[in-house]
Scaffold this motif. Structure first.
Motif, PDB file in Angstrom:
ATOM      1  N   ALA A  71       0.828  -1.215   0.000  1.00  0.00           N
ATOM      2  CA  ALA A  71       0.000   0.000   0.000  1.00  0.00           C
ATOM      3  C   ALA A  71       0.858   1.258   0.000  1.00  0.00           C
ATOM      4  O   ALA A  71       1.872   1.335   0.703  1.00  0.00           O
ATOM      5  N   GLY A  72       0.463   2.238  -0.804  1.00  0.00           N
ATOM      6  CA  GLY A  72       1.244   3.466  -0.864  1.00  0.00           C
ATOM      7  C   GLY A  72       0.497   4.604  -1.519  1.00  0.00           C
ATOM      8  O   GLY A  72      -0.593   4.428  -2.078  1.00  0.00           O
ATOM      9  N   VAL A  73       1.083   5.782  -1.443  1.00  0.00           N
ATOM     10  CA  VAL A  73       0.589   6.980  -2.113  1.00  0.00           C
ATOM     11  C   VAL A  73       1.771   7.641  -2.811  1.00  0.00           C
ATOM     12  O   VAL A  73       2.923   7.421  -2.444  1.00  0.00           O
ATOM     13  N   ILE A  74       1.482   8.426  -3.826  1.00  0.00           N
ATOM     14  CA  ILE A  74       2.536   9.149  -4.541  1.00  0.00           C
ATOM     15  C   ILE A  74       2.172  10.630  -4.541  1.00  0.00           C
ATOM     16  O   ILE A  74       1.090  11.008  -4.988  1.00  0.00           O
ATOM     17  N   GLN A  75       3.089  11.457  -4.010  1.00  0.00           N
ATOM     18  CA  GLN A  75       2.885  12.903  -4.023  1.00  0.00           C
ATOM     19  C   GLN A  75       4.032  13.548  -4.783  1.00  0.00           C
ATOM     20  O   GLN A  75       5.205  13.244  -4.532  1.00  0.00           O
ATOM     21  N   VAL A  76       3.688  14.391  -5.726  1.00  0.00           N
ATOM     22  CA  VAL A  76       4.674  15.006  -6.616  1.00  0.00           C
ATOM     23  C   VAL A  76       4.604  16.524  -6.465  1.00  0.00           C
ATOM     24  O   VAL A  76       3.517  17.104  -6.463  1.00  0.00           O
ATOM     25  N   ASP A  90       1.232  12.146   5.603  1.00  0.00           N
ATOM     26  CA  ASP A  90       0.406  11.178   4.894  1.00  0.00           C
ATOM     27  C   ASP A  90       1.263  10.070   4.296  1.00  0.00           C
ATOM     28  O   ASP A  90       0.924   8.880   4.362  1.00  0.00           O
ATOM     29  N   ALA A  91       2.402  10.452   3.709  1.00  0.00           N
ATOM     30  CA  ALA A  91       3.300   9.462   3.124  1.00  0.00           C
ATOM     31  C   ALA A  91       3.829   8.506   4.187  1.00  0.00           C
ATOM     32  O   ALA A  91       3.855   7.282   3.990  1.00  0.00           O
ATOM     33  N   MET A  92       4.243   9.042   5.319  1.00  0.00           N
ATOM     34  CA  MET A  92       4.788   8.192   6.381  1.00  0.00           C
ATOM     35  C   MET A  92       3.708   7.285   6.965  1.00  0.00           C
ATOM     36  O   MET A  92       3.946   6.094   7.203  1.00  0.00           O
ATOM     37  N   GLU A  93       2.514   7.824   7.183  1.00  0.00           N
ATOM     38  CA  GLU A  93       1.456   7.006   7.786  1.00  0.00           C
ATOM     39  C   GLU A  93       1.028   5.876   6.858  1.00  0.00           C
ATOM     40  O   GLU A  93       0.775   4.756   7.309  1.00  0.00           O
ATOM     41  N   THR A  94       0.954   6.158   5.565  1.00  0.00           N
ATOM     42  CA  THR A  94       0.487   5.133   4.630  1.00  0.00           C
ATOM     43  C   THR A  94       1.574   4.130   4.309  1.00  0.00           C
ATOM     44  O   THR A  94       1.352   2.909   4.389  1.00  0.00           O
ATOM     45  N   MET A  95       2.766   4.598   3.943  1.00  0.00           N
ATOM     46  CA  MET A  95       3.795   3.685   3.453  1.00  0.00           C
ATOM     47  C   MET A  95       4.660   3.117   4.569  1.00  0.00           C
ATOM     48  O   MET A  95       4.860   1.899   4.631  1.00  0.00           O
ATOM     49  N   PHE A  96       5.176   3.971   5.458  1.00  0.00           N
ATOM     50  CA  PHE A  96       6.013   3.412   6.524  1.00  0.00           C
ATOM     51  C   PHE A  96       5.173   2.746   7.607  1.00  0.00           C
ATOM     52  O   PHE A  96       5.336   1.562   7.904  1.00  0.00           O
ATOM     53  N   PHE A  97       4.249   3.509   8.226  1.00  0.00           N
ATOM     54  CA  PHE A  97       3.469   2.911   9.308  1.00  0.00           C
ATOM     55  C   PHE A  97       2.542   1.821   8.774  1.00  0.00           C
ATOM     56  O   PHE A  97       2.263   0.842   9.477  1.00  0.00           O
ATOM     57  N   GLY A  98       2.071   1.961   7.523  1.00  0.00           N
ATOM     58  CA  GLY A  98       1.286   0.885   6.928  1.00  0.00           C
ATOM     59  C   GLY A  98       2.090  -0.400   6.832  1.00  0.00           C
ATOM     60  O   GLY A  98       1.609  -1.485   7.174  1.00  0.00           O
ATOM     61  N   ALA A  99       3.336  -0.295   6.363  1.00  0.00           N
ATOM     62  CA  ALA A  99       4.206  -1.475   6.296  1.00  0.00           C
ATOM     63  C   ALA A  99       4.544  -1.990   7.684  1.00  0.00           C
ATOM     64  O   ALA A  99       4.608  -3.217   7.914  1.00  0.00           O
ATOM     65  N   PRO A 108      14.184  14.602  -6.487  1.00  0.00           N
ATOM     66  CA  PRO A 108      13.578  15.939  -6.424  1.00  0.00           C
ATOM     67  C   PRO A 108      12.096  15.894  -6.770  1.00  0.00           C
ATOM     68  O   PRO A 108      11.667  15.165  -7.664  1.00  0.00           O
ATOM     69  N   HIS A 109      11.315  16.650  -6.023  1.00  0.00           N
ATOM     70  CA  HIS A 109       9.873  16.774  -6.215  1.00  0.00           C
ATOM     71  C   HIS A 109       9.119  15.482  -5.884  1.00  0.00           C
ATOM     72  O   HIS A 109       7.948  15.352  -6.203  1.00  0.00           O
ATOM     73  N   LEU A 110       9.811  14.539  -5.230  1.00  0.00           N
ATOM     74  CA  LEU A 110       9.166  13.354  -4.675  1.00  0.00           C
ATOM     75  C   LEU A 110       9.683  13.122  -3.255  1.00  0.00           C
ATOM     76  O   LEU A 110       9.812  11.978  -2.808  1.00  0.00           O
ATOM     77  N   VAL A 111       9.975  14.203  -2.540  1.00  0.00           N
ATOM     78  CA  VAL A 111      10.661  14.081  -1.254  1.00  0.00           C
ATOM     79  C   VAL A 111       9.799  13.389  -0.187  1.00  0.00           C
ATOM     80  O   VAL A 111      10.303  12.528   0.543  1.00  0.00           O
ATOM     81  N   PRO A 112       8.482  13.683  -0.044  1.00  0.00           N
ATOM     82  CA  PRO A 112       7.696  12.915   0.934  1.00  0.00           C
ATOM     83  C   PRO A 112       7.713  11.421   0.642  1.00  0.00           C
ATOM     84  O   PRO A 112       7.865  10.598   1.548  1.00  0.00           O
ATOM     85  N   TYR A 113       7.564  11.079  -0.614  1.00  0.00           N
ATOM     86  CA  TYR A 113       7.605   9.680  -1.048  1.00  0.00           C
ATOM     87  C   TYR A 113       8.964   9.057  -0.725  1.00  0.00           C
ATOM     88  O   TYR A 113       9.041   7.952  -0.174  1.00  0.00           O
ATOM     89  N   SER A 114      10.056   9.760  -1.044  1.00  0.00           N
ATOM     90  CA  SER A 114      11.394   9.234  -0.781  1.00  0.00           C
ATOM     91  C   SER A 114      11.639   9.036   0.708  1.00  0.00           C
ATOM     92  O   SER A 114      12.236   8.038   1.117  1.00  0.00           O
ATOM     93  N   CYS A 115      11.183   9.973   1.529  1.00  0.00           N
ATOM     94  CA  CYS A 115      11.365   9.845   2.981  1.00  0.00           C
ATOM     95  C   CYS A 115      10.679   8.587   3.504  1.00  0.00           C
ATOM     96  O   CYS A 115      11.261   7.820   4.281  1.00  0.00           O
ATOM     97  N   ALA A 116       9.433   8.372   3.088  1.00  0.00           N
ATOM     98  CA  ALA A 116       8.689   7.205   3.568  1.00  0.00           C
ATOM     99  C   ALA A 116       9.303   5.913   3.051  1.00  0.00           C
ATOM    100  O   ALA A 116       9.421   4.926   3.791  1.00  0.00           O
ATOM    101  N   LYS A 117       9.715   5.893   1.788  1.00  0.00           N
ATOM    102  CA  LYS A 117      10.276   4.673   1.220  1.00  0.00           C
ATOM    103  C   LYS A 117      11.657   4.358   1.791  1.00  0.00           C
ATOM    104  O   LYS A 117      12.027   3.175   1.907  1.00  0.00           O
ATOM    105  N   SER A 118      12.429   5.363   2.159  1.00  0.00           N
ATOM    106  CA  SER A 118      13.715   5.080   2.807  1.00  0.00           C
ATOM    107  C   SER A 118      13.490   4.454   4.179  1.00  0.00           C
ATOM    108  O   SER A 118      14.241   3.571   4.611  1.00  0.00           O
TER     109      SER A 118
END
Length: 326
Positions: free
Chosen positions: A92-97, A110-119, A152-162
């Motif tokens: 499960a994930g979201v993409i913010q650009v 939102d990115a952290m709650e869905t992708m990191f905390f979701g995982a 660049p321009h995907l920093v919330p996504y990158s933070c959660a995925k890291s």
């Protein structure tokens, strides 16, 4: 393909895109598959799509992975109904650009709650069942090359995925002696049609233009069905790590060897992208790709034609106001 035959599988974010294709691959291997997602109507369509043509049973369950209690209920119910739980694919994930300044803190949260905390919720709920399974359980966490190289321009996504990458590696080391394999998966761009579900901040139309175009280019992006097959094969073989697409592997290796050089290259790329608007909080408003898509030019549609077709095939087009799950 016999390693997973007859096993019980749970796929979060399984109603469309990559999650739908992961579920399809597991079903083709004769697994009993449960797919979970937030949107009940979308989930019903996914179950209908998955029910065609291949062996194995499919069940849909509505669940928001940001809710730890809901995830525990999902996992327990899946194990009870399927006589155990052998494989879990946390997708499960979201993409913010958009520029980080325009995205604002809510996008990061939102990115952290869905992708990191979701995982995390999914992993913690599933691990006791995976340890108890007679076939030794398998857990896969779907990260991204964006978690290995800040984009660049995907920093919330990158933070959660890291954070997902760190979680996968940590759980793998802790459970290696307990018979549970943990596979971290880092895809590059895939043609899933997720550009329609992604959210865009700042100069949303221009952000959508570059993202939708790059996500559909054959030399930069990967066929999503091929990606799903490789991911499930890696889980079957208990591989610890999988990075998909040549561009993603090259970028990850370059970042490991020369992070400053790669960061400078990223800074050059960032200069070509739209600037953050100067209108303060108003710039934090996010629009989905589906809202923006109607105004795209003919040449942009031509460049992303493969991704447009993928959106129709992988349940990304109906109900386009819903959130992205890749």
């Amino acid at each position: 393909m016999d390693a997973l035959r007859g096993r019980s599988v749970l796929v979060t974010g399984g109603s469309r895109g990559l999650g739908l294709l992961l579920a399809r691959q597991c079903k083709a291997r004769g697994c009993a598959v449960t797919v979970a997602a937030r949107d009940g109507d979308e989930l019903d369509r996914a179950v209908g799509l998955l029910g065609r043509g291949t062996p194995g049973a499919v069940t849909g369950r509505v669940c928001d992975v940001r809710d730890a209690e809901a995830v525990r209920t999902l996992v327990a119910g899946t194990a009870r109904e399927q006589g155990g739980l052998d494989v879990v694919l946390a997708n499960a994930g979201v993409i913010q650009v958009g520029p980080a300044e325009a995205a604002g803190p809510d996008a990061f949260r939102d990115a952290m709650e869905t992708m990191f905390f979701g995982a995390l919720h999914t992993s913690l709920a599933a691990l006791p069942y995976l340890r108890d399974g007679e076939g030794r359980g398998r857990l896969a966490l779907i990260g991204s090359v964006g978690g290995l190289i800040p984009v660049p321009h995907l920093v919330p996504y990158s933070c959660a995925k890291s954070a997902v990458a760190a979680l996968a590696e940590g759980l793998r080391t802790e459970h290696a002696a307990l018979g549970v394999s943990v596979t971290e998966v880092h895809p590059g761009l895939m043609r899933t049609g997720s550009h329609l579900r992604a959210e865009f901040a700042g100069d949303a139309r221009r952000e959508y233009g570059w993202f939708a175009t790059l996500a559909g280019l054959p030399l930069l992006s990967m066929d999503a069905e091929r990606a799903a097959e490789r991911i499930v094969a890696a889980v079957e073989r208990r591989r610890p790590r999988l990075v998909l697409t040549p561009a993603a592997r090259l970028g990850a290796r370059a970042h490991g060897l020369a992070p400053v050089l790669v960061s400078r290259a990223d800074a050059g790329v960032a200069r070509l992208l739209p600037d953050a608007p100067a209108n303060g909080a108003d710039g934090h408003r996010r629009r989905t790709g589906a809202e923006i898509d109607a105004g795209r030019g003919r040449w942009q549609r031509a460049l992303s034609a493969l991704n447009e077709r993928a959106a129709g095939r992988f349940n990304e087009t109906a109900g386009q106001g819903a959130r992205s799950t890749r």
